[in-house]
Design a protein around this motif. Structure first.
Motif, PDB file in Angstrom:
ATOM      1  N   ASP B  88       0.806  -1.218   0.000  1.00  0.00           N
ATOM      2  CA  ASP B  88       0.000   0.000   0.000  1.00  0.00           C
ATOM      3  C   ASP B  88       0.842   1.273   0.000  1.00  0.00           C
ATOM      4  O   ASP B  88       0.284   2.369  -0.135  1.00  0.00           O
ATOM      5  CB  ASP B  88      -0.922   0.009   1.220  1.00  0.00           C
ATOM      6  CG  ASP B  88      -2.062  -0.981   1.069  1.00  0.00           C
ATOM      7  OD1 ASP B  88      -2.349  -1.362  -0.085  1.00  0.00           O
ATOM      8  OD2 ASP B  88      -2.643  -1.379   2.090  1.00  0.00           O
ATOM      9  N   THR B  89       2.157   1.149   0.157  1.00  0.00           N
ATOM     10  CA  THR B  89       2.988   2.356   0.130  1.00  0.00           C
ATOM     11  C   THR B  89       3.024   2.981  -1.254  1.00  0.00           C
ATOM     12  O   THR B  89       3.309   4.161  -1.382  1.00  0.00           O
ATOM     13  CB  THR B  89       4.427   2.027   0.554  1.00  0.00           C
ATOM     14  OG1 THR B  89       4.888   0.949  -0.254  1.00  0.00           O
ATOM     15  CG2 THR B  89       4.503   1.633   2.001  1.00  0.00           C
ATOM     16  N   VAL B  90       2.762   2.186  -2.292  1.00  0.00           N
ATOM     17  CA  VAL B  90       2.711   2.714  -3.659  1.00  0.00           C
ATOM     18  C   VAL B  90       1.242   2.842  -4.047  1.00  0.00           C
ATOM     19  O   VAL B  90       0.601   1.887  -4.465  1.00  0.00           O
ATOM     20  CB  VAL B  90       3.463   1.789  -4.644  1.00  0.00           C
ATOM     21  CG1 VAL B  90       3.454   2.380  -6.035  1.00  0.00           C
ATOM     22  CG2 VAL B  90       4.882   1.562  -4.173  1.00  0.00           C
ATOM     23  N   SER B  91       0.713   4.048  -3.857  1.00  0.00           N
ATOM     24  CA  SER B  91      -0.701   4.257  -4.130  1.00  0.00           C
ATOM     25  C   SER B  91      -0.921   5.715  -4.506  1.00  0.00           C
ATOM     26  O   SER B  91      -0.499   6.626  -3.778  1.00  0.00           O
ATOM     27  CB  SER B  91      -1.542   3.892  -2.899  1.00  0.00           C
ATOM     28  OG  SER B  91      -2.874   4.308  -3.089  1.00  0.00           O
ATOM     29  N   ALA B  92      -1.586   5.928  -5.651  1.00  0.00           N
ATOM     30  CA  ALA B  92      -1.842   7.298  -6.102  1.00  0.00           C
ATOM     31  C   ALA B  92      -2.904   7.978  -5.247  1.00  0.00           C
ATOM     32  O   ALA B  92      -2.930   9.208  -5.160  1.00  0.00           O
ATOM     33  CB  ALA B  92      -2.264   7.289  -7.565  1.00  0.00           C
ATOM     34  N   PRO B  96      -0.488  10.792  -2.940  1.00  0.00           N
ATOM     35  CA  PRO B  96      -0.452  11.330  -4.314  1.00  0.00           C
ATOM     36  C   PRO B  96       0.836  12.076  -4.640  1.00  0.00           C
ATOM     37  O   PRO B  96       1.331  11.995  -5.763  1.00  0.00           O
ATOM     38  CB  PRO B  96      -1.667  12.260  -4.357  1.00  0.00           C
ATOM     39  CG  PRO B  96      -2.002  12.546  -2.948  1.00  0.00           C
ATOM     40  CD  PRO B  96      -1.559  11.384  -2.130  1.00  0.00           C
ATOM     41  N   ILE B  97       1.400  12.801  -3.671  1.00  0.00           N
ATOM     42  CA  ILE B  97       2.626  13.554  -3.951  1.00  0.00           C
ATOM     43  C   ILE B  97       3.802  12.599  -4.135  1.00  0.00           C
ATOM     44  O   ILE B  97       4.588  12.723  -5.086  1.00  0.00           O
ATOM     45  CB  ILE B  97       2.912  14.552  -2.807  1.00  0.00           C
ATOM     46  CG1 ILE B  97       1.745  15.527  -2.654  1.00  0.00           C
ATOM     47  CG2 ILE B  97       4.204  15.291  -3.067  1.00  0.00           C
ATOM     48  CD1 ILE B  97       1.517  16.396  -3.866  1.00  0.00           C
ATOM     49  N   TRP B  98       3.896  11.632  -3.243  1.00  0.00           N
ATOM     50  CA  TRP B  98       5.013  10.685  -3.334  1.00  0.00           C
ATOM     51  C   TRP B  98       4.868   9.789  -4.566  1.00  0.00           C
ATOM     52  O   TRP B  98       5.861   9.283  -5.085  1.00  0.00           O
ATOM     53  CB  TRP B  98       5.083   9.818  -2.073  1.00  0.00           C
ATOM     54  CG  TRP B  98       5.503  10.593  -0.875  1.00  0.00           C
ATOM     55  CD1 TRP B  98       4.691  11.222   0.021  1.00  0.00           C
ATOM     56  CD2 TRP B  98       6.846  10.856  -0.446  1.00  0.00           C
ATOM     57  NE1 TRP B  98       5.437  11.854   0.980  1.00  0.00           N
ATOM     58  CE2 TRP B  98       6.757  11.644   0.730  1.00  0.00           C
ATOM     59  CE3 TRP B  98       8.095  10.508  -0.926  1.00  0.00           C
ATOM     60  CZ2 TRP B  98       7.885  12.086   1.414  1.00  0.00           C
ATOM     61  CZ3 TRP B  98       9.212  10.936  -0.247  1.00  0.00           C
ATOM     62  CH2 TRP B  98       9.107  11.718   0.907  1.00  0.00           C
ATOM     63  N   PHE B  99       3.638   9.612  -5.024  1.00  0.00           N
ATOM     64  CA  PHE B  99       3.440   8.743  -6.196  1.00  0.00           C
ATOM     65  C   PHE B  99       4.029   9.374  -7.454  1.00  0.00           C
ATOM     66  O   PHE B  99       4.381   8.653  -8.403  1.00  0.00           O
ATOM     67  CB  PHE B  99       1.948   8.470  -6.401  1.00  0.00           C
ATOM     68  CG  PHE B  99       1.678   7.433  -7.455  1.00  0.00           C
ATOM     69  CD1 PHE B  99       1.877   6.084  -7.194  1.00  0.00           C
ATOM     70  CD2 PHE B  99       1.245   7.806  -8.714  1.00  0.00           C
ATOM     71  CE1 PHE B  99       1.648   5.132  -8.167  1.00  0.00           C
ATOM     72  CE2 PHE B  99       1.007   6.856  -9.691  1.00  0.00           C
ATOM     73  CZ  PHE B  99       1.210   5.517  -9.419  1.00  0.00           C
ATOM     74  N   ILE B 100       4.145  10.708  -7.464  1.00  0.00           N
ATOM     75  CA  ILE B 100       4.788  11.360  -8.625  1.00  0.00           C
ATOM     76  C   ILE B 100       6.226  10.850  -8.764  1.00  0.00           C
ATOM     77  O   ILE B 100       6.697  10.525  -9.855  1.00  0.00           O
ATOM     78  CB  ILE B 100       4.746  12.884  -8.466  1.00  0.00           C
ATOM     79  CG1 ILE B 100       3.297  13.364  -8.456  1.00  0.00           C
ATOM     80  CG2 ILE B 100       5.520  13.571  -9.587  1.00  0.00           C
ATOM     81  CD1 ILE B 100       3.151  14.831  -8.144  1.00  0.00           C
TER      82      ILE B 100
END
Lengths: 62, 186
Positions: B88-92, B96-100
């Motif tokens: 779940d750490t990779v989730s838009a 949302p900011i970190w997913f960029i």
């Protein structure tokens, strides 16, 4: 997150950052490892120094 | 073979432009240095492969040991982030900011999103998690590998500086046979 936890989090990242930075514009894997180890030592030293300063400031603040 | 014919043969081997013209008809002219190295040198393909998986761009450029080293470092950091923080750490929607930044992780990020897509919306995390930091930093390091692979491929396309257009081809190599305009040494 305490200073020690932050240090433990960031130190493993320094290895990957040091190796990738060393790989820029270099071809020989041996040289990449050598420069990467030097980068890792610099980054780890900087992080440990910063952690010591932060811990000292926290200690002074009571 | 006549002496003049032999001198033409030597000149054709030595001159890169003549070698480029000597390709079979229909085939695109290929520079002499590219024929010698025989490495794939398309910067766009190298960049796309490097984005898709860490180190794949350098492996495409026939730098396999470097690809193993840097790709292994980046992939290990990314997988360590997943191991620490979970899928779940990779989730838009959650970060949302970190997913960029994580979007530069290529197939690792796409596969993680495909595997972890929850049926219900996940609430945003209260603070920064180590797994999010690890995956984001690893993805940004992968972007540096994309730039390095594209730059390496572009450098491979350029002729080497020590390329000698003079008869004899490689510098320091003695010329065999008769060369036009050469004065015989008594």
């Amino acid at each position: 997150m305490s200073v020690l936890e932050g240090l433990a989090t960031l130190l493993p990242l320094s290895a990957a950052v040091g190796i990738v930075l060393a790989a820029m514009k270099r071809e020989d894997p041996g040289e990449i490892l050598r420069v990467g180890a030097k980068n890792l030592a610099l980054l780890a030293g900087g992080l440990v120094g910063l952690a010591a300063v932060l811990q000292g400031l926290i200690w002074l603040a009571g | 073979m006549s002496p003049s014919g032999r001198s033409r043969t030597i000149r054709a081997v030595a001159d890169p432009a003549v070698v480029a013209d000597a390709q079979p008809s229909g085939a695109p002219p290929r520079p002499a240095w590219a024929a010698r190295t025989a490495r794939p040198t398309d910067p766009l393909v190298a960049a796309v492969l490097a984005w898709a998986f860490p180190g794949a761009g350098h492996a495409f450029l026939a730098r396999r040991r470097k690809a193993l080293l840097v790709g292994g470092a980046v992939a290990a950091t990314y997988l360590a982030g997943l191991a620490v923080g979970g899928l779940d750490t990779v989730s838009a929607t959650r970060e949302p900011i970190w997913f960029i930044g994580q979007a530069f992780g290529g197939l690792l990020t796409l596969l993680t999103v495909a595997v972890s897509s929850p049926p219900h919306p996940v609430p945003p995390s209260a603070g920064l998690e180590a797994g999010t930091l690890y995956t984001c930093v690893a993805s940004l390091l992968n972007f540096m590998l994309v730039l390095d692979a594209a730059g390496t491929a572009a450098k491979d396309l350029k002729p080497p500086k020590e390329e000698s257009p003079t008869p004899g081809g490689e510098p320091g190599r003695p010329v065999e046979g008769r060369v036009e305009g050469a004065v015989p040494i008594p």
